[in-house]
Design a protein around this motif. Structure first.
Motif, PDB file in Angstrom:
ATOM      1  N   THR A  29       0.802  -1.220   0.000  1.00  0.00           N
ATOM      2  CA  THR A  29       0.000   0.000   0.000  1.00  0.00           C
ATOM      3  C   THR A  29       0.831   1.263   0.000  1.00  0.00           C
ATOM      4  OG1 THR A  29      -0.095  -0.048   2.422  1.00  0.00           O
ATOM      5  CG2 THR A  29      -1.881  -1.153   1.216  1.00  0.00           C
ATOM      6  N   GLY A  30       2.141   1.173   0.002  1.00  0.00           N
ATOM      7  CA  GLY A  30       2.977   2.376   0.040  1.00  0.00           C
ATOM      8  C   GLY A  30       4.310   2.149  -0.623  1.00  0.00           C
ATOM      9  N   LYS A  31       4.597   2.916  -1.677  1.00  0.00           N
ATOM     10  CA  LYS A  31       5.869   2.752  -2.374  1.00  0.00           C
ATOM     11  C   LYS A  31       7.042   3.185  -1.521  1.00  0.00           C
ATOM     12  CE  LYS A  31       4.060   3.162  -7.074  1.00  0.00           C
ATOM     13  NZ  LYS A  31       4.132   3.913  -8.356  1.00  0.00           N
ATOM     14  N   VAL A  32       6.863   4.275  -0.769  1.00  0.00           N
ATOM     15  CA  VAL A  32       7.965   4.761   0.053  1.00  0.00           C
ATOM     16  C   VAL A  32       8.318   3.734   1.120  1.00  0.00           C
ATOM     17  CG1 VAL A  32       8.688   6.573   1.645  1.00  0.00           C
ATOM     18  CG2 VAL A  32       7.388   7.161  -0.394  1.00  0.00           C
ATOM     19  N   PHE A  33       7.294   3.149   1.745  1.00  0.00           N
ATOM     20  CA  PHE A  33       7.534   2.116   2.745  1.00  0.00           C
ATOM     21  C   PHE A  33       8.273   0.943   2.126  1.00  0.00           C
ATOM     22  CE2 PHE A  33       5.526  -1.435   5.374  1.00  0.00           C
ATOM     23  CZ  PHE A  33       6.520  -1.366   6.327  1.00  0.00           C
ATOM     24  N   LYS A  34       7.893   0.582   0.915  1.00  0.00           N
ATOM     25  CA  LYS A  34       8.538  -0.536   0.236  1.00  0.00           C
ATOM     26  C   LYS A  34      10.013  -0.234  -0.025  1.00  0.00           C
ATOM     27  CE  LYS A  34       8.511  -3.019  -4.180  1.00  0.00           C
ATOM     28  NZ  LYS A  34       7.816  -3.180  -5.488  1.00  0.00           N
ATOM     29  N   TRP A  35      10.297   0.932  -0.604  1.00  0.00           N
ATOM     30  CA  TRP A  35      11.678   1.244  -0.944  1.00  0.00           C
ATOM     31  C   TRP A  35      12.511   1.532   0.289  1.00  0.00           C
ATOM     32  CZ3 TRP A  35      13.678  -0.153  -5.268  1.00  0.00           C
ATOM     33  CH2 TRP A  35      12.875  -0.273  -6.404  1.00  0.00           C
ATOM     34  N   ALA A  36      11.890   2.085   1.319  1.00  0.00           N
ATOM     35  CA  ALA A  36      12.621   2.280   2.573  1.00  0.00           C
ATOM     36  C   ALA A  36      13.000   0.931   3.186  1.00  0.00           C
ATOM     37  CB  ALA A  36      11.782   3.093   3.552  1.00  0.00           C
ATOM     38  N   SER A  37      12.095  -0.029   3.094  1.00  0.00           N
ATOM     39  CA  SER A  37      12.395  -1.368   3.608  1.00  0.00           C
ATOM     40  C   SER A  37      13.505  -2.030   2.794  1.00  0.00           C
ATOM     41  CB  SER A  37      11.133  -2.234   3.584  1.00  0.00           C
ATOM     42  OG  SER A  37      10.117  -1.693   4.402  1.00  0.00           O
ATOM     43  N   ILE A  38      13.451  -1.846   1.475  1.00  0.00           N
ATOM     44  CA  ILE A  38      14.494  -2.429   0.626  1.00  0.00           C
ATOM     45  C   ILE A  38      15.846  -1.787   0.931  1.00  0.00           C
ATOM     46  CG2 ILE A  38      15.309  -2.624  -1.756  1.00  0.00           C
ATOM     47  CD1 ILE A  38      12.397  -2.929  -2.617  1.00  0.00           C
TER      48      ILE A  38
END
Length: 914
Positions: free
Chosen positions: A130-139
Motif C-alpha cells: 500500500t505504500g511505495k515509500v515504505f517498500k523502498w525504505a524497507s528495501i
C-alpha cells in the motif's frame, strides 16, 4: 608486565580469585536462549499448524535462531573455560579453548543479527503493497543490514593477520591483531541505525490501520518491543565503552589509537558483561521478530483475548457462511440474513444472482476460517489462507477500509463500484488535499513555518558542534592544519553530493516532508558515525562522519529554505527566510558555547573523547524523533503546477528575455554563482577566525578574554544581523539591501588585511554583521519567477553552498606563507566576485521587475445591481499592502480586475495593481 601478572585488575585493585562474571553470564544467556527457542517453536506451530503457510521470513528466523544457538553455546563454553574471570586465575590448559570460543562468538554475532533483521524486513515487504515509500525504505534498510553485516562479519573473521594468529597464546612479532572490543564498539552505530529504522518504518502503517482500541494497543505494544532491542544495544555499548577505557588504561597508552593495541590484557574479565548483553540483544531481536506471527495461534487458542467486547461492530461470534455472486465469493453473517429475511428488504435489493442461487435453500454453505477472519461482507480470494497483513489485524478488523465500516448483505451489489483510494500516509504530496503552500496567507503559514524553523535551529547546532569537535579531535590526534581544514571541507563536500542524490530525486518526486525526513535520517546516521571515529582516532573515519552529516544537513536545507521562502505571500519571501535563518544562527551561537563548556570540557585524550559519544547519541535520537514527528505534522506541499500558477501572475516580467535567454534563468545562474562565492568567503573567515584574532591581538589569550569569547560575540552579531535584515526589508527593496551588505563585506574584509589590535577585531565583528543576511537574500531573490523549475533552482542554490569546501582550502597555504591578515585577501576576492549578482540586479531593468516583491493595492469599487461597472457615488479605497506602497517610475503597472464583495456584502470590482 601486565596488570594480570601483577595480580591486579584493570581498575588497579588486587584481583579476587573468586571474583567472576561467569555465573551471571551463564544464567542470563541460558535464560534468553530458552525464551527465544520457545518463541521460534510457537512461531513454527502458528505458521505450519494454523496458517499452513511458510515464507522466507520464517526460514530466515530459523536460520537466525540456529546462529544464535551457536553464538550462545560458544559463550557458555567460554564461561566453562574461564570467561568472566581474571586472566591470572584461568587454568593454563583452558587458555587455548577459551581463545577459540571467543573467536567463535565474535564471528557468529553479526550473522545472527543480520538474519534476524532480514527476516523482519522481509516481513515488512509483505506489508508494503500500500505504500511505495515504505517498500523502498524497507528495501534500502535491507541492503544496509546485509552489506554492513557481511562487512563486519569479515572484519571479525579476519581480525588477525594471518588468521591463525588468533589461536596463538603468544603472538609472533610479524602479526597484526585488532582488539575485539574495539571492533564491537566501532560497529555499534550500524546496529543503532538499523534498529531505529526497523522500529520507525512500520509506524505509519500501524497508525493508519482501522482497528478497535484494544487491538491497536496490542499491536503497538507488540511492535514497541523493538525499542527494547535498541535499549539493550545502548546498555551493551555502555559496557563496551567501559571495557575499552579499561583496556587503554591497562596498556598505559592513553594517547595511542585503539586499533594498534594488540595485547589482550585481562580480556575475559572486562569484556564478559559486554558479550552477555550481546547475547541478550540477539535473542531479544528473535523474540520481537516472532511475536507478530503468533497472532493466528493466539486467535485460535484464546480468541477472546484479541477481541474488544466494547466494539459495537464485533461480529466475530456470529455464524458465517460464504456464497458466490457475480463471479465473486462473499462471506455473510447467517444471523443477519435471517433477520433480514423476516422484514421487507430496503433498497437496494439483494442481487438477483444471489436470490436465485440455491445456497440458502439446500443449506450448502461453505464455512471457512477466512470467513471468520474477515469482518462483515468481503470477497474471499481463491487462495484461502492467511497473508502477512492478517498477522497485524484482528479476526474482525478490516485494516484497509478507509472508513472502518463493515460490509452488509445490502452492499453486495455495489462491491464492483470504484471509489477513490484513501490517500496513504506515504503519499506526501496528497495528504488530505491541503492548500498548496504558495496560496497560504500570512496567518495560515505561521504554524508550518514554525515547524520547519525547528530544522533551521538543528542544523545551526550541527554546524556549531562540528567546528568545536573538529578542533578537539585535531588537537588530540595531533593533526596538521591542512587536515583540520580537510575535515571542514568534508562537511561542505556533502553539500555538493547530497542535493543531487538522493536529495533532488526525493524533493521532486515526494515533496518537502519526505525531504525533511530523509535529511534528518541521514543526519542521524552521520552523528552516530562519530563513534568509530573516536574509538579508532582515525582521520579517514572522521572525514566520513563529517561528510555524512553534511549530506544530511544539505538535504534538510534543500527542503527547508525554499519552503520558508515560498510558504505564504511572495511579497514577504526574503523577510521570512531571514527570520528562519536568524534562528539557525542562534543555534551556531548556543552549540559552540555548550560544547566548549559542557560536552568537551574534560576531553583531553582518546579515552575521554569517547565520552562525547553519548551526546551524539542523544542528538541522533532527537533527529529520529523529529523525523517521526514530521510524519504527522500538517506540512503543506506544493508541486510544479502550483509554482507555475504562482509565476503566471507576473508572466509578462517572468517571460522577459535578455540576449535571447529568459531573465529568470540568468538570475538563477548569477545567483548560484554569487551564493558559491559568498559561502566561500563566510567559511574562510570562520575557519580562520580564532587564528586571526590570536595574530592581530596576542594578549587576547588571557583567561576570560580568549579567542573563543570573541568568536561567540561574532556569532551573536551574525544572528542579530539576520533579524535586522528582515526588518530592513520593510523599508528597502531586497536587492538594495543585498547590495549594501556586499559593499560592507568588501570594505571590512579589506580593512582586516591592514588593521591590527582591537580595531582589527572590531572590523572582523562588523564583517559578521554585513555577511549575516546575504545567504537568505540571494536564495529568496533567485527563486522568484522560476515557476515549474523552482525545485530545480533550489537544488542549484543548495549545491552552491559547497563553496565552503573550496575557499578555506585556498586560504590555508596563503595564511601559512604570508600570515593571517594577508590571507583575508581570499575573503576579499570571494566577496568581490559575489558582487556580480547585486550589480546585475541594480543595473538591468528587466531583472528589477522580475525580482522586486509585488505589493498589491486593492481598490474596491461598488457595482450596481444593473451590472454597471461603476456607481454614481464615489468608490471606497482600501490598501492591503503590509507597508506603504511606493510606485516606482521605472516599473510598469499591471492591472487585474477581480469581482467580489466588499466589507458590507455589496458586490464590487477589485483592481489589483502590480
Amino acid at each position: 608486565m601486565s596488570s594480570a601478572a601483577n595480580g591486579t585488575s584493570g581498575t588497579g585493585y588486587a584481583a579476587n580469585p573468586n571474583q567472576s562474571h561467569g555465573p551471571a553470564v551463564t544464567a542470563v544467556t541460558a535464560c534468553f536462549l530458552a525464551l527465544s527457542t520457545a518463541l521460534v517453536i510457537l512461531r513454527c506451530i502458528s505458521r505450519l499448524g494454523v496458517v499452513k503457510r511458510w515464507g522466507w521470513d520464517d526460514a530466515l528466523i530459523v536460520l537466525a535462531w540456529v546462529l544464535a544457538v551457536g553464538f550462545s553455546f560458544s559463550i557458555l563454553w567460554a564461561v566453562r573455560m574461564g570467561f568472566g574471570r581474571h586472566d591470572q586465575f584461568i587454568l593454563p590448559g583452558n587458555e587455548l579453548p577459551l581463545r577459540e570460543s571467543e573467536y567463535a562468538f565474535s564471528v557468529l554475532y553479526n550473522p545472527a543479527l543480520m538474519a534476524t533483521k532480514t527476516s523482519i524486513l522481509v516481513f515488512y515487504l509483505a506489508l508494503a503493497k500500500t505504500g511505495k515509500v515504505f517498500k523502498w525504505a524497507s528495501i534500502g534498510t535491507l541492503v544496509l543490514v546485509n552489506v554492513a553485516g557481511s562487512a563486519l562479519t569479515l572484519v571479525n573473521a579476519f581480525q588477525c593477520h594471518p588468521v591463525w594468529a588468533e589461536f596463538q597464546l603468544v603472538l609472533p612479532s610479524y602479526t597484526v591483531c585488532t582488539d575485539l572490543v574495539t571492533l564491537y564498539l566501532s560497529s555499534a552505530p550500524v546496529n543503532i541505525v538499523t534498529d531505529l529504522l526497523i522500529l520507525v518504518l512500520p509506524i505509519p502503517v500501524l497508525t493508519n490501520m482501522r482497528l478497535p482500541r484494544k487491538q491497536k494497543i496490542i499491536l503497538l505494544v507488540t511492535f514497541s518491543f523493538g525499542a527494547f532491542v535498541t535499549a539493550v544495544d545502548v546498555v551493551r555499548i555502555y559496557h563496551l565503552e567501559q571495557a575499552f577505557q579499561i583496556r587503554i588504561n591497562d596498556v598505559g597508552k592513553q594517547n595511542a589509537t585503539a586499533s594498534k593495541v594488540a595485547v589482550q590484557d585481562d580480556f575475559s574479565w572486562y569484556a564478559s558483561l559486554s558479550f552477555m548483553w550481546s547475547a541478550i540483544e540477539v535473542h531479544v531481536g528473535i523474540i520481537c521478530a516472532c511475536v507478530p506471527s503468533l497472532k493466528p495461534l493466539v486467535a485460535r487458542i484464546l480468541p477472546n483475548m484479541l477481541r474488544d467486547a466494547s466494539d459495537p461492530h464485533d461480529v466475530s461470534r456470529t455464524r458465517r457462511a460464504s456464497y458466490r455472486a457475480d463471479g465473486m465469493l462473499y462471506a455473510i453473517d447467517l444471523a443477519t440474513l435471517n433477520q433480514a429475511a423476516s422484514k421487507p428488504l430496503p433498497s437496494p435489493q439483494i442481487p438477483p444472482s444471489v436470490v436465485k442461487s440455491n445456497w440458502l435453500s439446500n443449506g450448502n454453505c461453505e464455512h471457512t476460517d477466512n470467513d471468520r477472519e474477515s469482518g462483515g461482507l468481503a470477497p474471499v480470494t481463491a487462495a484461502s489462507g492467511t497473508n502477512m497483513m492478517e498477522f497485524l489485524t484482528t479476526p474482525d478488523a478490516d485494516p484497509l477500509s478507509p472508513t472502518g465500516r463493515r460490509g452488509t448483505i445490502f452492499t453486495a451489489a455495489t462491491q464492483g463500484t470504484s471509489r477513490p483510494a484513501s490517500p496513504t500516509f506515504f503519499d506526501f504530496y496528497n495528504l488530505k488535499k491541503r492548500k498548496p503552500l504558495t496560496k497560504l496567507s500570512n496567518r495560515e503559514s505561521l504554524m508550518p513555518l514554525a515547524y520547519v524553523t525547528i530544522l533551521f535551529f538543528l542544523w545551526g547546532c550541527a554546524y556549531g558542534l562540528l567546528n568545536i569537535l573538529n578542533s578537539q579531535f585535531a588537537s588530540i590526534a595531533g593533526f596538521t592544519a591542512n587536515q583540520t581544514v580537510g575535515l571542514h571541507a568534508a562537511y561542505y563536500g556533502g553539500y555538493a553530493a547530497g542535493p543531487i542524490f538522493p536529495g533532488s530525486f526525493i524533493f521532486k518526486r515526494l515533496g518537502f516532508k519526505a525531504t525533511f525526513i530523509t535529511g534528518l535520517g541521514i543526519y542521524s546516521v552521520g552523528t552516530l558515525v562519530f563513534w568509530p571515529s573516536a574509538v579508532l582516532v582515525s582521520f579517514v573515519a572522521f572525514v566520513v562522519s563529517n561528510f555524512v552529516v553534511g549530506v544530511g544537513v544539505s538535504i534538510i536545507e534543500l527542503g527547508a529554505n525554499p519552503f520558508v521562502a515560498l510558504c505564504g505571500p511572495p511579497v514577504h519571501s526574503e523577510t521570512r527566510l531571514n527570520i528562519s535563518q536568524g534562528v539557525q544562527a542562534i543555534g551556531t551561537v548556543v552549540a559552540p558555547v555548550l560544547a566548549q563548556k559542557v560536552i568537551f570540557k574534560n576531553v583531553t585524550n582518546a579515552a575521554t573523547l569517547i565520552d562525547a559519544q553519548w551526546t551524539y547519541l542523544g542528538i541522533s535520537l532527537f533527529a529520529v524523533a523529529l523525523a517521526v514527528a514530521f510524519l504527522y505534522l500538517p506540512i503543506n506541499e506544493a508541486g510544479d503546477d502550483d509554482f507555475e500558477e504562482a509565476a503566471e501572475k507576473r508572466q509578462s516580467v517572468n517571460s522577459a528575455q535578455l540576449f535571447g535567454v529568459k531573465v529568470v534563468y540568468i538570475t538563477l545562474a548569477l545567483g548560484a554563482f554569487s551564493q558559491f562565492c559568498y559561502v566561500g568567503a563566510q567559511e574562510s573567515a570562520s575557519v580562520n577566525y580564532l587564528s586571526y584574532i590570536a595574530a592581530v591581538e596576542p594578549s587576547s589569550n588571557v583567561e576570560g578574554t580568549g579567542p573563543f569569547s570573541y568568536q561567540a560575540a561574532g556569532h551573536t552579531v551574525f544572528a542579530i544581523g539576520r533579524f535586522l535584515c528582515a526588518g530592513l526589508q520593510f523599508f528597502m527593496m531586497p536587492r538594495d539591501v543585498l547590495s549594501l551588505l556586499f559593499i560592507g563585506m568588501i570594505i571590512t574584509s579589506s580593512l582586516c588585511m591592514t588593521l591590527s589590535g582591537p580595531p582589527a577585531i572590531a572590523v572582523l565583528t562588523l564583517y559578521e554583521l554585513f555577511q549575516s543576511g546575504v545567504f537568505p537574500l540571494i536564495y529568496a531573490i533567485t527563486l522568484r519567477g522560476l515557476g515549474s523549475h523552482t525545485k530545480t533552482g533550489a537544488v542549484f542554490l543548495t549545491v552552491a553552498t559547497s563553496g565552503g569546501a573550496i575557499f578555506p582550502v585556498v586560504q590555508d597555504p596563503v595564511a601559512a606563507s604570508y600570515g593571517q591578515r594577508y590571507s583575508f585577501c581570499v575573503v576579499l576576492a570571494a566577496s568581490a566576485a559575489g558582487t556580480i549578482f547585486p550589480a546585475y540586479l541594480e543595473t538591468v531593468d528587466k531583472s528589477k521587475k522580475q525580482v522586486d516583491p509585488v505589493h498589491i493595492v486593492e481598490r474596491s469599487l461598488p457595482i450596481a445591481e444593473t451590472q454597471e461597472r461603476r456607481s454614481k457615488r464615489a468608490g471606497s479605497w482600501s490598501e492591503k499592502a503590509r507597508w506603504k506602497f511606493r510606485r516606482k517610475g521605472s516599473r510598469e503597472a499591471e492591472v487585474e480586475h477581480v469581482e467580489g464583495k466588499d466589507g458590507n456584502g455589496a458586490r464590487c470590482s477589485h483592481l489589483r495593481t502590480y
